[in-house]
Design a protein around this motif. Structure first.
Motif, PDB file in Angstrom:
ATOM      1  N   LEU A   7       0.833  -1.202   0.000  1.00  0.00           N
ATOM      2  CA  LEU A   7       0.000   0.000   0.000  1.00  0.00           C
ATOM      3  C   LEU A   7       0.873   1.258   0.000  1.00  0.00           C
ATOM      4  CD1 LEU A   7      -2.740  -1.219   2.489  1.00  0.00           C
ATOM      5  CD2 LEU A   7      -2.637  -1.491   0.011  1.00  0.00           C
ATOM      6  N   VAL A   8       0.356   2.291  -0.645  1.00  0.00           N
ATOM      7  CA  VAL A   8       1.107   3.529  -0.861  1.00  0.00           C
ATOM      8  C   VAL A   8       0.360   4.677  -0.185  1.00  0.00           C
ATOM      9  CG1 VAL A   8       1.988   5.113  -2.614  1.00  0.00           C
ATOM     10  CG2 VAL A   8       1.997   2.627  -3.050  1.00  0.00           C
ATOM     11  N   ASN A   9       0.944   5.212   0.865  1.00  0.00           N
ATOM     12  CA  ASN A   9       0.340   6.291   1.647  1.00  0.00           C
ATOM     13  C   ASN A   9       0.796   7.625   1.052  1.00  0.00           C
ATOM     14  OD1 ASN A   9      -0.510   8.100   3.600  1.00  0.00           O
ATOM     15  ND2 ASN A   9       0.174   6.861   5.329  1.00  0.00           N
ATOM     16  N   THR A  10      -0.133   8.362   0.462  1.00  0.00           N
ATOM     17  CA  THR A  10       0.262   9.560  -0.289  1.00  0.00           C
ATOM     18  C   THR A  10       0.483  10.808   0.569  1.00  0.00           C
ATOM     19  OG1 THR A  10      -2.064  10.052  -0.734  1.00  0.00           O
ATOM     20  CG2 THR A  10      -0.861   8.815  -2.435  1.00  0.00           C
ATOM     21  N   HIS A  11       0.202  10.727   1.867  1.00  0.00           N
ATOM     22  CA  HIS A  11       0.437  11.929   2.695  1.00  0.00           C
ATOM     23  C   HIS A  11       0.488  11.581   4.173  1.00  0.00           C
ATOM     24  CE1 HIS A  11       0.498  16.140   3.843  1.00  0.00           C
ATOM     25  NE2 HIS A  11      -0.548  15.975   4.621  1.00  0.00           N
ATOM     26  N   THR A  12       1.637  11.802   4.765  1.00  0.00           N
ATOM     27  CA  THR A  12       1.712  11.664   6.216  1.00  0.00           C
ATOM     28  C   THR A  12       2.846  12.525   6.759  1.00  0.00           C
ATOM     29  OG1 THR A  12       1.694  10.113   8.083  1.00  0.00           O
ATOM     30  CG2 THR A  12       3.212   9.615   6.284  1.00  0.00           C
ATOM     31  N   HIS A  13       2.934  12.551   8.070  1.00  0.00           N
ATOM     32  CA  HIS A  13       4.033  13.198   8.775  1.00  0.00           C
ATOM     33  C   HIS A  13       4.455  12.151   9.811  1.00  0.00           C
ATOM     34  CE1 HIS A  13       2.415  16.869   6.946  1.00  0.00           C
ATOM     35  NE2 HIS A  13       1.235  16.516   7.423  1.00  0.00           N
ATOM     36  N   ALA A  14       5.311  11.244   9.400  1.00  0.00           N
ATOM     37  CA  ALA A  14       5.569  10.037  10.190  1.00  0.00           C
ATOM     38  C   ALA A  14       5.905  10.301  11.661  1.00  0.00           C
ATOM     39  CB  ALA A  14       6.647   9.190   9.515  1.00  0.00           C
ATOM     40  N   PRO A  15       6.813  11.248  11.957  1.00  0.00           N
ATOM     41  CA  PRO A  15       7.218  11.385  13.372  1.00  0.00           C
ATOM     42  C   PRO A  15       6.074  11.826  14.287  1.00  0.00           C
ATOM     43  CG  PRO A  15       8.799  12.447  11.888  1.00  0.00           C
ATOM     44  CD  PRO A  15       7.586  12.127  11.067  1.00  0.00           C
ATOM     45  N   MET A  16       5.000  12.349  13.700  1.00  0.00           N
ATOM     46  CA  MET A  16       3.882  12.811  14.536  1.00  0.00           C
ATOM     47  C   MET A  16       3.150  11.668  15.240  1.00  0.00           C
ATOM     48  SD  MET A  16       2.382  16.147  12.541  1.00  0.00           S
ATOM     49  CE  MET A  16       1.718  16.940  14.017  1.00  0.00           C
TER      50      MET A  16
ATOM     51  N   ALA B  47       4.578   8.969   1.476  1.00  0.00           N
ATOM     52  CA  ALA B  47       4.997  10.332   1.165  1.00  0.00           C
ATOM     53  C   ALA B  47       4.958  11.120   2.461  1.00  0.00           C
ATOM     54  CB  ALA B  47       4.054  10.953   0.148  1.00  0.00           C
ATOM     55  N   ASP B  48       6.022  11.876   2.716  1.00  0.00           N
ATOM     56  CA  ASP B  48       6.172  12.477   4.044  1.00  0.00           C
ATOM     57  C   ASP B  48       6.802  13.855   3.952  1.00  0.00           C
ATOM     58  OD1 ASP B  48       6.225  11.329   7.074  1.00  0.00           O
ATOM     59  OD2 ASP B  48       7.836  12.796   6.793  1.00  0.00           O
ATOM     60  N   MET B  49       6.347  14.747   4.789  1.00  0.00           N
ATOM     61  CA  MET B  49       7.021  16.032   4.971  1.00  0.00           C
ATOM     62  C   MET B  49       7.018  16.362   6.444  1.00  0.00           C
ATOM     63  SD  MET B  49       4.068  18.295   3.060  1.00  0.00           S
ATOM     64  CE  MET B  49       4.694  19.953   3.348  1.00  0.00           C
ATOM     65  N   TYR B  50       8.208  16.651   6.977  1.00  0.00           N
ATOM     66  CA  TYR B  50       8.313  17.046   8.376  1.00  0.00           C
ATOM     67  C   TYR B  50       9.636  17.790   8.554  1.00  0.00           C
ATOM     68  CZ  TYR B  50       6.841  16.929  13.222  1.00  0.00           C
ATOM     69  OH  TYR B  50       6.408  17.300  14.474  1.00  0.00           O
ATOM     70  N   TYR B  51      10.111  17.869   9.781  1.00  0.00           N
ATOM     71  CA  TYR B  51      11.377  18.543  10.054  1.00  0.00           C
ATOM     72  C   TYR B  51      12.465  17.464  10.225  1.00  0.00           C
ATOM     73  CZ  TYR B  51       7.699  21.840  11.058  1.00  0.00           C
ATOM     74  OH  TYR B  51       6.555  22.593  10.970  1.00  0.00           O
ATOM     75  N   PHE B  52      13.716  17.875  10.095  1.00  0.00           N
ATOM     76  CA  PHE B  52      14.822  16.903  10.135  1.00  0.00           C
ATOM     77  C   PHE B  52      14.499  15.701   9.257  1.00  0.00           C
ATOM     78  CE2 PHE B  52      14.961  19.083  14.333  1.00  0.00           C
ATOM     79  CZ  PHE B  52      16.190  19.713  14.210  1.00  0.00           C
ATOM     80  N   GLU B  53      14.064  15.965   8.036  1.00  0.00           N
ATOM     81  CA  GLU B  53      13.587  14.890   7.161  1.00  0.00           C
ATOM     82  C   GLU B  53      14.693  13.887   6.832  1.00  0.00           C
ATOM     83  OE1 GLU B  53      10.262  14.935   6.536  1.00  0.00           O
ATOM     84  OE2 GLU B  53      10.241  13.116   5.349  1.00  0.00           O
ATOM     85  N   GLU B  54      15.962  14.318   6.969  1.00  0.00           N
ATOM     86  CA  GLU B  54      17.052  13.356   6.725  1.00  0.00           C
ATOM     87  C   GLU B  54      17.003  12.218   7.740  1.00  0.00           C
ATOM     88  OE1 GLU B  54      17.345  16.455   7.586  1.00  0.00           O
ATOM     89  OE2 GLU B  54      18.582  16.620   9.393  1.00  0.00           O
ATOM     90  N   GLU B  55      16.502  12.518   8.928  1.00  0.00           N
ATOM     91  CA  GLU B  55      16.344  11.446   9.925  1.00  0.00           C
ATOM     92  C   GLU B  55      15.186  10.522   9.538  1.00  0.00           C
ATOM     93  OE1 GLU B  55      18.310  10.820  12.373  1.00  0.00           O
ATOM     94  OE2 GLU B  55      19.494  12.668  12.500  1.00  0.00           O
ATOM     95  N   VAL B  56      14.133  11.104   8.976  1.00  0.00           N
ATOM     96  CA  VAL B  56      13.034  10.269   8.470  1.00  0.00           C
ATOM     97  C   VAL B  56      13.577   9.321   7.399  1.00  0.00           C
ATOM     98  CG1 VAL B  56      10.805  10.264   7.245  1.00  0.00           C
ATOM     99  CG2 VAL B  56      11.294  12.063   8.945  1.00  0.00           C
TER     100      VAL B  56
ATOM    101  N   GLY C 288       2.427  22.932 -12.060  1.00  0.00           N
ATOM    102  CA  GLY C 288       3.213  22.300 -13.114  1.00  0.00           C
ATOM    103  C   GLY C 288       3.364  20.832 -12.773  1.00  0.00           C
ATOM    104  N   PRO C 289       4.313  20.163 -13.405  1.00  0.00           N
ATOM    105  CA  PRO C 289       4.417  18.719 -13.188  1.00  0.00           C
ATOM    106  C   PRO C 289       4.856  18.341 -11.775  1.00  0.00           C
ATOM    107  CG  PRO C 289       6.113  19.500 -14.731  1.00  0.00           C
ATOM    108  CD  PRO C 289       5.256  20.676 -14.406  1.00  0.00           C
ATOM    109  N   ARG C 290       4.558  17.096 -11.412  1.00  0.00           N
ATOM    110  CA  ARG C 290       5.075  16.434 -10.206  1.00  0.00           C
ATOM    111  C   ARG C 290       4.542  16.988  -8.883  1.00  0.00           C
ATOM    112  NH1 ARG C 290       9.190  17.961 -13.037  1.00  0.00           N
ATOM    113  NH2 ARG C 290       9.994  19.186 -11.294  1.00  0.00           N
ATOM    114  N   ILE C 291       3.368  17.640  -8.925  1.00  0.00           N
ATOM    115  CA  ILE C 291       2.808  18.137  -7.665  1.00  0.00           C
ATOM    116  C   ILE C 291       1.947  17.061  -6.996  1.00  0.00           C
ATOM    117  CG2 ILE C 291       1.116  19.753  -6.658  1.00  0.00           C
ATOM    118  CD1 ILE C 291       2.206  21.902  -8.447  1.00  0.00           C
ATOM    119  N   VAL C 292       2.186  16.871  -5.708  1.00  0.00           N
ATOM    120  CA  VAL C 292       1.315  16.033  -4.880  1.00  0.00           C
ATOM    121  C   VAL C 292       0.592  16.986  -3.929  1.00  0.00           C
ATOM    122  CG1 VAL C 292       1.192  14.125  -3.233  1.00  0.00           C
ATOM    123  CG2 VAL C 292       2.967  14.136  -5.012  1.00  0.00           C
ATOM    124  N   ALA C 293      -0.686  17.216  -4.203  1.00  0.00           N
ATOM    125  CA  ALA C 293      -1.452  18.197  -3.432  1.00  0.00           C
ATOM    126  C   ALA C 293      -2.290  17.478  -2.387  1.00  0.00           C
ATOM    127  CB  ALA C 293      -2.342  19.011  -4.366  1.00  0.00           C
ATOM    128  N   ALA C 294      -1.935  17.677  -1.128  1.00  0.00           N
ATOM    129  CA  ALA C 294      -2.650  16.988  -0.047  1.00  0.00           C
ATOM    130  C   ALA C 294      -3.938  17.718   0.294  1.00  0.00           C
ATOM    131  CB  ALA C 294      -1.762  16.882   1.185  1.00  0.00           C
TER     132      ALA C 294
END
Lengths: 470, 470
Positions: free
Chosen positions: A94-103, A156-165, A277-283
Motif C-alpha cells: 500500500l502507498v500512503n500519499t500523505h503523512t508526517h511520520a514522526p507525529m 509520502a512524508d514532509m516534516y522537520y529533520f527529514e534526513e532522519e526520516v 506544473g508537473p510532479r505536484i502532490v497536493a494533499a
C-alpha cells in the motif's frame, strides 16, 4: 522447444536420474530466484485488473520477474525462499500519499478540539519543545513499525529533520517520497524559510539516486509561505526533477485567507505565481470547486485524499467523485497520526469508500475496487512512481504484501476485493516485502527490533507530556 | 471493624502462622470469589466517570462484587481464577444496539449498489433460497464468534427463526435482546404477519425469565407492516413488558412513502396509531427532524445509531448531536454485516465520532468519551438494561472485556479513552467475559469451537453463491 522435445528430454532426465541414484541430482533447468510467493489469491492491480486465484509471484533481487499460476511459476523458477499464501491475498504494497511520520509521537495527545486550540495549546507547544533529530528518528521508527505491520510499503512524508526520516525509513526497509518542510515561521530545524530551502537542497543532494528514497521538495502551503519561497521551491524541484509535496485547500480558513490576501482560491493563486506544473502532490484538496478541476487536470496535479483526517478535524469532504470523473489521479493518505490517529491504509481506503457514498447519496460511488486503486496503483501514480510500483507486474519493484483472509469477520469470502476494503485491517497483513526484502514474515517484523522501538517511543512520550503540561 | 482491631488480628494471625510453620495455613479471612481481573486501567463508565489506573474488578458468579485498587481487591478477595491485565484496559462489554446476526452469511456478497438493486438482485433472492433454521444457527454462531472476538457482550437483534439466534447466543454465552421479525410479506418462517405475531408470542413465552436473553417484539418498520400489526405488536410488548425493536426513518424513500400514504413522517404516524411509548429501540433515526425530537423525548425513545451502514448504503446522517443535546439516549450499532460489513463495535464508535465532526463542521462534537458511552452505558440504557449492564459497578452483571493497549499503533498512550475510540480495533480485545463466564481468554475463544464455526459457515456459503447466481 516443442512439447514433444520437452517430453523426450524429461524422459532422458528420468533415465539418467535413475542411473545415478540418489547420489547426484541433474542440474535444475529452472532459473533460481530469490523469492516466490505462491498459493494465494493474487490481486495484481494491473491494467487488465487480473486476479489470479490461486496465483504466484516470482521475485529476483529487487524486481518482480513473473506473475502466474502456481504450477507455472514452480515450473519456471527455483526459489531460495518460498512464502506460502494459501487462503491469503497477495497485493501490491500500500502507498500512503500523505503523512508526517514522526507525529505518531503526538497521537492521542489531544482530540476533539477546534483546530486552533488543538494546534496552539497542544501540537505547537509539543513540537516547539520536543522536535529534534532524536524525536524524528524515534518517531519514524515507530511509524515504520506500524506501517510495516499494516502493509504500507511506500509513504509520502514532509516534516522537520527529514534526513532522519529518510535514514530511519531506509533502515526499516521502507520506500519513501520525502521532503524537508519549508515553512514561513521559525521551526526546529530552520529559523527562516531560506534556511528551510537550503536544507531542502542539501536533502535533495544527499538522497539523489537512492534506491528507496525519492527526495522531494515540500513547501508547507500557500498560506504559510510567501510567494518568493513558493517560487523558489518550484525552481528547486525543477532543477532536481523532484516531486513537490504541498497542502492545498484543506480548510475553509485557508480559502478565506487566500481570498482575502489575493482575491484568488489557493489553486488559482498558485497558478498565478507559476507554481503549478508537473510532479505536484497536493494533499487534501477539500475545497476545490468544480470550476477549478480543469486547472488541476491541465497541470496533472496528483491528489492526496485524507478522509479520516478531514473528518476528525471537521475540515470537509473533498470532491473525489468529481475529480475521478474528470480523470484526475487520486490516492489516499492517512495524514499524520496526530489527526487520524493511526497510519492504517486499510482504514483510509474504507473511509474513502464510505464517505463519498454518504456525501453523494449514491452507494455506487468509490466502489471497493476504486478504493483499492486509490491505495495502490493510483497512489503510486500520484507520487510519480507508477512505472516502478503500485501493481504486481513483471519489471516492477517487488513491493508486495500477503494479507490474511480467514478471520471470522472475513468469513465467508464471496469477493476478496470487497473484504480488503470493507472488513480487513492492517493487522491482517501477514507478510510485507519491499524492494524484494522481507520486512515482516508471518507478523514477525524482521527489519526493526519491535520491543526496542516501542520502548524508546514510550520513554520519549514523557517529554511530550511534560511539554504540554507547562 | 476498626483499623486498630484489624491491625491486631493481623498480628495474631502472623504469630499463629509462625507457630504452625508451613504445615498448615490459617484460614484465609478473605472472601473467595470466582474471578478477579487486576492490574489494568479500569474504565468504569460509571456516573462519576471513574478511571482506575491501575484497578481491579472482583466477580462472583455472574455479578461484579467490587471495583477498586488492585491491592484493596487482593486484600478483600481470594479468587479461584485471576486474569492479569497490566498494560491493558478493562472496560464494560460493548453493547450493539442493532444487528441482524445471521446476515454475516451475506457479508460482501454484493456492495456498492443502489439499495433496490442490492435488495432485489442479491439480498432478497439469497434470503428466499437460504434462510432456514440451519442457516440462522450457522450464521449466528459465526456472528457470535466475531462478537466475542471483538468485545461485544450484548447485541440487539431481529431476524427470522429468532429462536435459533437465541439458542446459539446462549450456547456461545452472549447476552441478547432478541425479537422475532414481524413483517408484512411472506418470509422464510412466516407466511403472513399474523403468523409472525404468533411466532413472536411463542418466542416471548419460551425465553421469559432467561438469564441471558431478553425477548423483544420486533415489527420490521412502519412501511412494511399495516397499522393493525403495528398496534398488535405494541399490545404484545405491553402484555409481556418487552422491548420493541423497529427500524424508523432510515431512508428518504421511507419518509416519502410515509408522507404519501399518511401525510405524516414515520414517527408522527407511529404516534398517531398509539405505537409510541415505553421500551422502543428505534434503529437508524436518520431523517428525524428537529421538530420531531421532542416527540422522541416524550416517549423516551431509545435511538440506535448505525453510522457505518448509513454511510455504506448512502442513507444519510442521523442528527446525533441534536439528539444528545436534547437529552435523548443514543447507542451505536453495527446493523447487519451485509451492509457494514462486520460487527466490530470499535469501528462503529470511531465512525460515530468522526462522522458527526464532519457533518457539523465542529471537531468537538461526539468526543471520544461520548462515543464510548454510546457503545456501553448509553447503549445499555437504549436497550433498557442500564441497571444490569453497561458499566463496571458493584451489583451489575459481570460483562467485561480486557483490551490490549501495547500495539505500535497504540503507542504512546496519553489517554486510553482516545485510543479506545480512535486507534483500537476489535482484534485488540484479549478477554471477553459475560455474566461472569470467560468466553475468550487471551484471544482463545472458549465457548465456541472456532474451527468448526468457520468451516460450517464456509460450507454454507456455497449455497448462497448458488442462490444469487440463478
Amino acid at each position: 522447444m516443442s512439447l514433444t522435445t520437452h517430453g523426450r528430454s524429461v524422459f532422458l532426465v528420468i533415465l539418467f536420474s535413475t542411473a545415478v541414484g540418489a547420489c547426484q541430482s541433474p542440474p535444475d533447468p529452472r532459473r533460481t530466484v530469490s523469492l516466490v510467493v505462491t498459493g494465494g489469491t493474487v490481486v495484481t492491480m494491473d491494467a487488465q485488473r487480473r486476479v489470479l486465484s490461486p496465483g504466484a509471484v516470482a521475485v529476483d533481487g529487487r524486481e518482480i520477474v513473473a506473475v502466474g499460476a502456481p504450477a507455472e511459476i514452480a515450473g519456471r523458477f527455483a526459489a531460495r525462499e518460498t512464502i506460502g499464501a494459501i487462503g491469503q491475498v497477495v497485493l501490491p504494497g500500500l502507498v500512503n500519499t500523505h503523512t508526517h511520520a514522526p507525529m505518531v509521537m503526538y497521537r492521542g495527545l489531544a482530540d476533539d478540539l477546534r483546530l486552533m486550540e488543538w494546534l496552539e495549546r497542544y501540537i505547537f507547544p509539543a513540537e516547539a519543545k520536543t522536535v529534534s533529530p532524536q524525536m524524528v528518528r524515534v518517531g519514524t521508527r515507530l511509524a515504520a513499525l506500524e506501517m510495516i505491520q499494516s502493509g504500507t510499503t511506500t509513504f509520502a512524508d514532509m516534516y522537520y529533520f527529514e534526513e532522519e526520516v529518510a535514514q530511519a525509513a531506509k533502515q526499516a526497509g521502507l520506500r519513501g517520497v520525502l521532503g524537508e518542510t519549508i515553512i514561513g515561521f521559525p521551526v526546529a530545524d530552520a529559523k527562516t524559510p531560506a534556511d528551510g530551502l537550503r536544507r531542502a537542497e542539501a536533502f535533495l543532494k544527499r538522497f539523489r539516486g537512492d534506491d528507496l528514497i525519492v527526495a522531494a521538495v515540500a513547501p508547507h502551503s500557500m498560506y504559510t509561505l510567501d510567494r518568493e519561497y513558493l517560487a523558489a521551491s518550484r525552481r528547486l524541484a525543477d532543477q532536481y526533477g523532484a516531486p513537490l509535496l504541498i497542502h492545498v485547500a484543506e480548510t475553509q480558513d485557508e480559502i478565506q485567507t487566500s481570498e482575502k490576501r489575493f482575491r484568488l482560491t489557493p489553486f488559482r493563486y498558485l497558478d498565478s505565481i507559476g507554481f503549478l506544473g508537473p510532479r505536484i502532490v497536493a494533499a487534501h484538496c477539500v475545497w476545490v470547486t468544480p470550476e477549478e478541476i480543469p486547472l488541476l487536470q491541465k497541470h496533472r496535479i496528483g491528489v492526496s485524499h485524507n478522509p479520516e483526517s478531514n473528518m476528525k478535524l471537521a475540515s470537509g469532504t473533498a470532491p473525489v467523485p468529481a475529480m475521478l470523473a474528470a480523470g484526475l489521479t487520486v490516492g489516499v493518505g492517512t495524514d499524520g497520526a496526530a489527526s487520524n490517529n493511526d497510519l492504517d491504509m486499510f482504514e483510509a481506503m474504507r473511509q474513502a469508500a464510505l464517505l463519498h457514498k454518504l456525501e453523494s447519496g449514491d452507494p455506487t460511488v468509490v466502489g471497493a475496487y476504486t478504493a483499492l486503486e486509490m491505495a495502490t496503483i493510483a497512489a503510486a501514480k500520484v507520487l510519480g512512481l507508477d512505472r516502478t510500483i503500485g501493481s504486481l507486474e513483471v519489471g516492477k519493484r517487488a513491493d508486495l504484501i500477503v494479507v490474511g483472509m480467514r478471520a471470522a469477520r472475513q468469513t465467508p469470502v464471496y469477493n476478496p476485493v470487497s473484504h480488503l476494503v470493507y472488513v480487513t485491517r492492517g493487522d491482517d497483513v501477514q507478510t510485507t516485502i519491499v524492494n524484494g526484502r522481507v520486512l515482516m514474515r508471518n507478523r514477525r517484523v524482521l527489519s526493526l527490533n519491535e520491543g526496542a522501538v516501542l520502548a524508546e517511543a514510550r520513554a520519549l512520550s514523557a517529554r511530550v507530556t511534560e511539554a504540554v503540561r507547562q
